[in-house]
Design an enzyme around this catalytic site. Structure first.
Site, PDB file in Angstrom:
ATOM      1  N   LYS A 209       1.522  -0.977   0.232  1.00 17.06           N
ATOM      2  CA  LYS A 209       0.456  -0.144   0.262  1.00 17.06           C
ATOM      3  C   LYS A 209       0.830   1.004   0.240  1.00 17.06           C
ATOM      4  O   LYS A 209       2.360   1.371   1.001  1.00 17.06           O
ATOM      5  CB  LYS A 209      -0.746  -0.190   1.474  1.00 17.06           C
ATOM      6  CG  LYS A 209      -1.684   1.311   1.291  1.00 17.06           C
ATOM      7  CD  LYS A 209      -2.870   0.738   2.394  1.00 17.06           C
ATOM      8  CE  LYS A 209      -4.218   1.891   2.471  1.00 17.06           C
ATOM      9  NZ  LYS A 209      -4.387   2.284   3.185  1.00 17.06           N
ATOM     10  N   LYS A 261      -2.330  -1.928  -3.592  1.00 17.61           N
ATOM     11  CA  LYS A 261      -2.922  -0.790  -3.485  1.00 17.61           C
ATOM     12  C   LYS A 261      -2.127   0.375  -3.940  1.00 17.61           C
ATOM     13  O   LYS A 261      -1.327   0.899  -2.992  1.00 17.61           O
ATOM     14  CB  LYS A 261      -3.504  -0.553  -2.185  1.00 17.61           C
ATOM     15  CG  LYS A 261      -4.956   0.983  -2.290  1.00 17.61           C
ATOM     16  CD  LYS A 261      -5.772   0.453  -0.893  1.00 17.61           C
ATOM     17  CE  LYS A 261      -6.334   2.129  -1.135  1.00 17.61           C
ATOM     18  NZ  LYS A 261      -7.117   1.854  -0.061  1.00 17.61           N
TER      19      LYS A 261
END
Length: 337
Positions: A209, A261
């Site tokens: 992330k 992500k």
């Protein structure tokens, strides 16, 4: 003098014998030889539920996405299930925030109420997922507990994640999504779940992330109170190899599936992760990616549906088994139709 085709399947007269275009001649031909297929079941719908509202509230930077009431969330979940979407990821927006994100672990907090409501609505027809992170619930907007110097305290935050995970499991979550990027979060959550008897509740680890500029609309969606940035715990966009280190740690700690992500800016990372593992791999098409397509389409600069479908196929081509996207229900209906 060479004609440029010698030795490369050239037919008499210098014309090419090998013509890839032969396999693109009709829609049926293109379907037959397609290397990747997108299905409704590949999709997961992220959804926001807000405490203290009586009607859904539109998110200005994400046209078509709202902060749900419990009732409208139940309908959205039912619609997603009917469309063939496989999961829903819930984010809670509380009325009251504090330094330790108390609403995130309160059994009567908005996210726990939402989990119970969605499970009551769809049962096991959707994989009901919960964002296991404190940023929506803290008054400073960070993903964890702050120390005396205002820094995110990794290990104090892990203790809060363990409490949060058990509260979410008790409320009915099938799968948890620890998104805070704290070192050791997957292992601590696994231990807490197992100690509480929730051996079947799984984890979708937010393995890679990144500290991205594309989260802006999400912060409106969760009424973020963020002060500063998250660069000390989310990954540096300059680093790809580091994601494989995070991946190895998450798998060793018991992650059941892993995620990258944002999505489109990190397709290279997604491909590397997908090649390295034998567990399901997810990609999250985040708020800024959604907003860019919607804004360009609204201005007539791109074909909206084609652009949506092309971005989703890009994730599949890069190796994603699961795609979190705010277009999940719409895209699933189109695929089914």
């Amino acid at each position: 003098m060479s004609d440029g085709l010698s030795g490369y399947g050239s037919a008499s007269g210098g014309f090419p014998a090998v013509r890839p275009r032969r396999l693109r001649t009709t829609p049926a031909m293109r379907r037959m030889v397609a290397e990747h297929t997108l299905r409704p079941a590949d999709l997961v719908l992220p959804a926001f539920v807000r405490e203290g509202i009586t009607e859904p509230v539109a998110i200005s930077s994400m046209p078509g996405v709202v902060q749900h009431t419990l009732d409208s969330l139940r309908k959205a979940a039912a619609d997603a299930a009917a469309a063939g979407v496989s999961g829903i990821m819930l984010f809670g927006v509380p009325e009251v925030k504090d330094a330790v994100g108390s609403a995130g672990t309160d059994p009567d907090g908005i996210l726990q109420r939402a989990l119970r409501a969605v499970r009551a609505e769809v049962g096991d027809d959707l994989v009901v997922m919960a964002d296991t992170c404190l940023d929506e619930f803290t008054d400073h907007g960070h993903c964890g507990v702050l120390d005396a110097r205002g820094r995110v305290d990794n290990d104090a935050t892990l203790a809060r994640y363990a409490e949060m995970a058990v509260a979410q499991a008790e409320a009915g979550a099938h799968m948890l999504g620890p998104s805070g990027m704290m070192d050791g979060q997957v292992g601590v959550i696994r231990a807490a779940l197992d100690a509480a008897g929730y051996h079947d509740v799984s984890q979708l680890a937010y393995t890679a992330k990144y500290a991205s500029a594309f989260y802006g609309p999400f912060r409106e969606a969760v009424n973020s109170s963020l002060r500063g940035d998250r660069k000390t715990y989310q990954q540096d966009p300059a680093n790809g190899r580091e994601a494989l280190r995070e991946l190895a740690l998450d798998l060793a700690e018991g992650a059941d599936a892993v995620m990258v992500k944002p999505g489109m800016p990190y397709l290279d990372v997604l491909a590397r992760v997908a090649e390295a593992v034998d567990v399901p791999v997810a990609a999250y098409q985040i708020s800024g990616e959604y907003a860019m397509v919607e804004a360009a389409a609204e201005r007539g600069w791109i074909e909206r549906e084609r652009a949506i479908d092309e971005t989703l196929m890009a994730f599949k081509r890069a190796g994603a088994d699961v795609i979190l996207t705010y277009w999940a229900t719409e895209a699933a209906r189109r695929l089914a139709g």
